[in-house]
Motif scaffolding. Sequence first.
Motif, mmCIF file in Angstrom:
data_model
loop_
_atom_site.group_PDB
_atom_site.id
_atom_site.type_symbol
_atom_site.label_atom_id
_atom_site.label_comp_id
_atom_site.label_asym_id
_atom_site.label_seq_id
_atom_site.Cartn_x
_atom_site.Cartn_y
_atom_site.Cartn_z
ATOM 1 N N GLY A 1 0.812 -1.230 0.000
ATOM 2 C CA GLY A 1 0.000 0.000 0.000
ATOM 3 C C GLY A 1 0.834 1.264 0.000
ATOM 4 N N THR A 2 0.395 2.222 0.813
ATOM 5 C CA THR A 2 1.050 3.541 0.832
ATOM 6 C C THR A 2 1.808 3.763 2.138
ATOM 7 N N ASN A 3 2.313 2.658 2.707
ATOM 8 C CA ASN A 3 2.985 2.777 4.007
ATOM 9 C C ASN A 3 4.403 3.324 3.893
ATOM 10 N N SER A 4 4.975 3.283 2.676
ATOM 11 C CA SER A 4 6.399 3.639 2.550
ATOM 12 C C SER A 4 6.596 5.148 2.428
ATOM 13 N N SER A 5 7.810 5.561 2.756
ATOM 14 C CA SER A 5 8.211 6.956 2.560
ATOM 15 C C SER A 5 9.051 7.035 1.290
ATOM 16 N N PRO A 6 9.074 8.211 0.632
ATOM 17 C CA PRO A 6 9.880 8.318 -0.596
ATOM 18 C C PRO A 6 11.374 8.396 -0.304
ATOM 19 N N GLN A 7 12.183 8.103 -1.342
ATOM 20 C CA GLN A 7 13.646 8.104 -1.228
ATOM 21 C C GLN A 7 14.167 9.522 -1.419
ATOM 22 N N GLU A 8 14.625 10.109 -0.319
ATOM 23 C CA GLU A 8 15.121 11.490 -0.394
ATOM 24 C C GLU A 8 16.570 11.497 -0.877
ATOM 25 N N ILE A 9 16.906 12.519 -1.653
ATOM 26 C CA ILE A 9 18.300 12.742 -2.075
ATOM 27 C C ILE A 9 18.766 14.031 -1.415
ATOM 28 N N ASP A 10 19.732 13.914 -0.531
ATOM 29 C CA ASP A 10 20.286 15.092 0.143
ATOM 30 C C ASP A 10 21.559 15.499 -0.602
ATOM 31 N N PRO A 11 21.554 16.658 -1.267
ATOM 32 C CA PRO A 11 22.725 17.036 -2.085
ATOM 33 C C PRO A 11 23.969 17.379 -1.273
ATOM 34 N N THR A 12 23.841 17.426 0.045
ATOM 35 C CA THR A 12 25.000 17.838 0.863
ATOM 36 C C THR A 12 25.771 16.640 1.428
ATOM 37 N N LYS A 13 25.280 15.404 1.206
ATOM 38 C CA LYS A 13 25.971 14.254 1.780
ATOM 39 C C LYS A 13 25.806 13.032 0.871
ATOM 40 N N GLU A 14 26.476 11.936 1.242
ATOM 41 C CA GLU A 14 26.307 10.688 0.497
ATOM 42 C C GLU A 14 24.911 10.120 0.750
ATOM 43 N N ASN A 15 24.346 9.460 -0.275
ATOM 44 C CA ASN A 15 23.011 8.864 -0.147
ATOM 45 C C ASN A 15 23.074 7.394 -0.530
ATOM 46 N N GLN A 16 22.397 6.552 0.253
ATOM 47 C CA GLN A 16 22.314 5.125 -0.061
ATOM 48 C C GLN A 16 20.893 4.785 -0.508
ATOM 49 N N LEU A 17 20.789 3.957 -1.568
ATOM 50 C CA LEU A 17 19.461 3.616 -2.092
ATOM 51 C C LEU A 17 19.545 2.357 -2.934
ATOM 52 N N TYR A 18 18.394 1.765 -3.205
ATOM 53 C CA TYR A 18 18.275 0.666 -4.158
ATOM 54 C C TYR A 18 17.638 1.198 -5.441
ATOM 55 N N PHE A 19 18.154 0.738 -6.590
ATOM 56 C CA PHE A 19 17.451 0.934 -7.872
ATOM 57 C C PHE A 19 16.718 -0.384 -8.155
ATOM 58 N N THR A 20 15.400 -0.347 -8.238
ATOM 59 C CA THR A 20 14.622 -1.575 -8.447
ATOM 60 C C THR A 20 13.622 -1.390 -9.584
ATOM 61 N N TYR A 21 13.116 -2.511 -10.078
ATOM 62 C CA TYR A 21 12.082 -2.452 -11.126
ATOM 63 C C TYR A 21 11.212 -3.695 -11.058
ATOM 64 N N SER A 22 10.009 -3.585 -11.611
ATOM 65 C CA SER A 22 9.111 -4.736 -11.742
ATOM 66 C C SER A 22 8.540 -4.730 -13.149
ATOM 67 N N VAL A 23 8.099 -5.888 -13.628
ATOM 68 C CA VAL A 23 7.585 -6.012 -15.007
ATOM 69 C C VAL A 23 6.219 -6.682 -14.966
ATOM 70 N N HIS A 24 5.272 -6.072 -15.624
ATOM 71 C CA HIS A 24 3.928 -6.642 -15.725
ATOM 72 C C HIS A 24 3.506 -6.637 -17.196
ATOM 73 N N TRP A 25 2.957 -7.764 -17.678
ATOM 74 C CA TRP A 25 2.521 -7.869 -19.077
ATOM 75 C C TRP A 25 1.002 -7.934 -19.151
ATOM 76 N N GLU A 26 0.443 -7.270 -20.171
ATOM 77 C CA GLU A 26 -1.010 -7.336 -20.404
ATOM 78 C C GLU A 26 -1.269 -7.554 -21.887
ATOM 79 N N GLU A 27 -2.303 -8.340 -22.177
ATOM 80 C CA GLU A 27 -2.666 -8.549 -23.586
ATOM 81 C C GLU A 27 -3.467 -7.352 -24.073
#
Length: 639
Positions: free
Chosen positions: A229-255
């Motif tokens: 659902g909507t329980n997560s917080s967004p990934q902030e980028i702080d330009p003044t320091k190092e930032n750690q994050l995951y780059f992820t993706y999902s794939v869904h197909w439809e006819e």
Amino acid sequence: MQDWLPWSLLLFSLTCDTRAFYVPGVAPINFHQNDPVEIKAVKLTSSRTQLPYEYYSLPFCQPSKITYKAENLGEVLRGDRIVNTPFQVLMNSEKKCEVLCSQTNKPVTLTVEQSRLVAERITEDYYVHLIADNLPVATRLELYSNRDGDDKKKEKDVQFEHGYRLGFTDVNKIYLHNHLSFILYYHREDLEEDQEHTYRVVRFEVIPQSIRLEDIKADEKSSCTLPEGTNSSPQEIDPTKENQLYFTYSVHWEESDIKWASRWDTYLTMSDVQIHWFSIINSVVVVFFLSGILSMIIIRTLRKDIANYNKEDDIEDTMEESGWKLVHGDVFRPPQYPMILSSLLGSGIQLFCMILIVIFVAMLGMLSPSSRGALMTTACFLFMFMGVFGGFSAGRLYRTLKGHRWKKGAFCTATLYPGVVFGICFVLNCFIWGKHSSGAVPFPTMVALLCMWFGISLPLVYLGYYFGFRKQPYDNPVRTNQIPRQIPEQRWYMNRFVGILMAGILPFGAMFIELFFIFSAIWENQFYYLFGFLFLVFIILVVSCSQISIVMVYFQLCAEDYRWWWRNFLVSGGSAFYVLVYAIFYFVNKLDIVEFIPSLLYFGYTALMVLSFWLLTGTIGFYAAYMFVRKIYAAVKID
């Protein structure tokens, strides 16, 4: 109005049919179950900066080997740098969540410098453009035209945005879209029995999401679990320091029921075609109504003038009544700088032929957006090859204007307008180079363009000029007096600038709606593919320019001013002044450009457009007026 109905229907069929064409050289690719579907990156773009960047200018995850696609001239000039990406997508195979560039499920660490760059690109509203099977990615936008709660579902209007936003800002904080949900639509091809099903990709959508590091659970196999659902917080980028994050993706197909031939419809029908139709028909009706009135006045007045002039009795009285016959001994007197005039008109003919062929071929569906860069490549090569027609017309006119130095004239025709264009583009390119943008034309491409100019265009212009200069000059129906006639003092409304303002309104009125769509395509990264409309508008532009030019030269000769050559060329291109005014209006009201270099690029390219448009309309008007002047002086008896 009834006469226009069949033409409108024909045009509508053309504009609709172009979308369903199989474009030469672009054949459908059939995929089997679990075949790899390659996702490639094109570039990053922003309508705020007008500076495209290549995909890996930002610290995205990279594949083990980066491979750039060999590109045509048009793609290079557009700033496209098509490159492979690490996304693993298999035909009709779902992926819940996959981590990119993580062998040991460790997050990616962005350095302070990389974080600052990403944050800067997000605040500049950059979009990322990907392609799958040559189909660009789009973000679905669901708009509600009616804000009442009950009607929301009924009034939902689905639109698509090209590419996806790199990130977003909220209360002075910057967030990166680090999870991409790809939704790919396939069309199952009908096959005979005992054959394996094949699939074709017909739509490519993405839902970008920003999910912070703590909310993504990654395992050893590069799989991951997203928060519910909507329980997560967004990934902030702080330009003044190092930032750690995951780059992820999902794939869904439809006819999908959409066939391969119609798969571009989603991208090409983004604008409201109904508004387009009403405005185009309105332009057609207004322009032809005004053109009819102008033609009627001119033809009736001229017939009366010629009938009066040709009466043998009472000649002296009629000479006092009207003025254009009085200047018969000076009307064909060669103007100042005949070489430059003929050179500019030669370039105008070159432009006219190139634009006419490009619009016509595009209207037939042969320059589809699916063949990337084809439009610009075709335009460049056609301009080079049309040099033979430009040279021929310039050479013949130069001879008519009593010119003798044909070699110098040919060189001037081949280098004057292209030299100005190349000079402006080179200066702008230096600024783009300074910004390390992919929009900068690489040095080898620039050398190739110079080789095309001096190796193809210049020899063809010389060839055309040689034959044009050898051909019999245009036959002027009256002799030119040795002593120039004195020109009476002119009224205020015969001023050149007033003439430009008066002559430019009608042609500009015919095309300003099309201009809005063209500007949106150039400056806001939209697709423009309404070439059926554009062809009709081009024809209206030619007709209105010709008629306005004839009216203006008629009034000038009636005022006993025979210096019409240069004036008519300048005044006929009057609509270019309105294009400039509209470009300034568009810049102020529609674009959100604030920095110096993007503004410089906008006005630099606008200057090139205005110059080219002035040459085009000025040439159309000049030749219409020249034919008109020769015609009327051939119709009267001169003692």
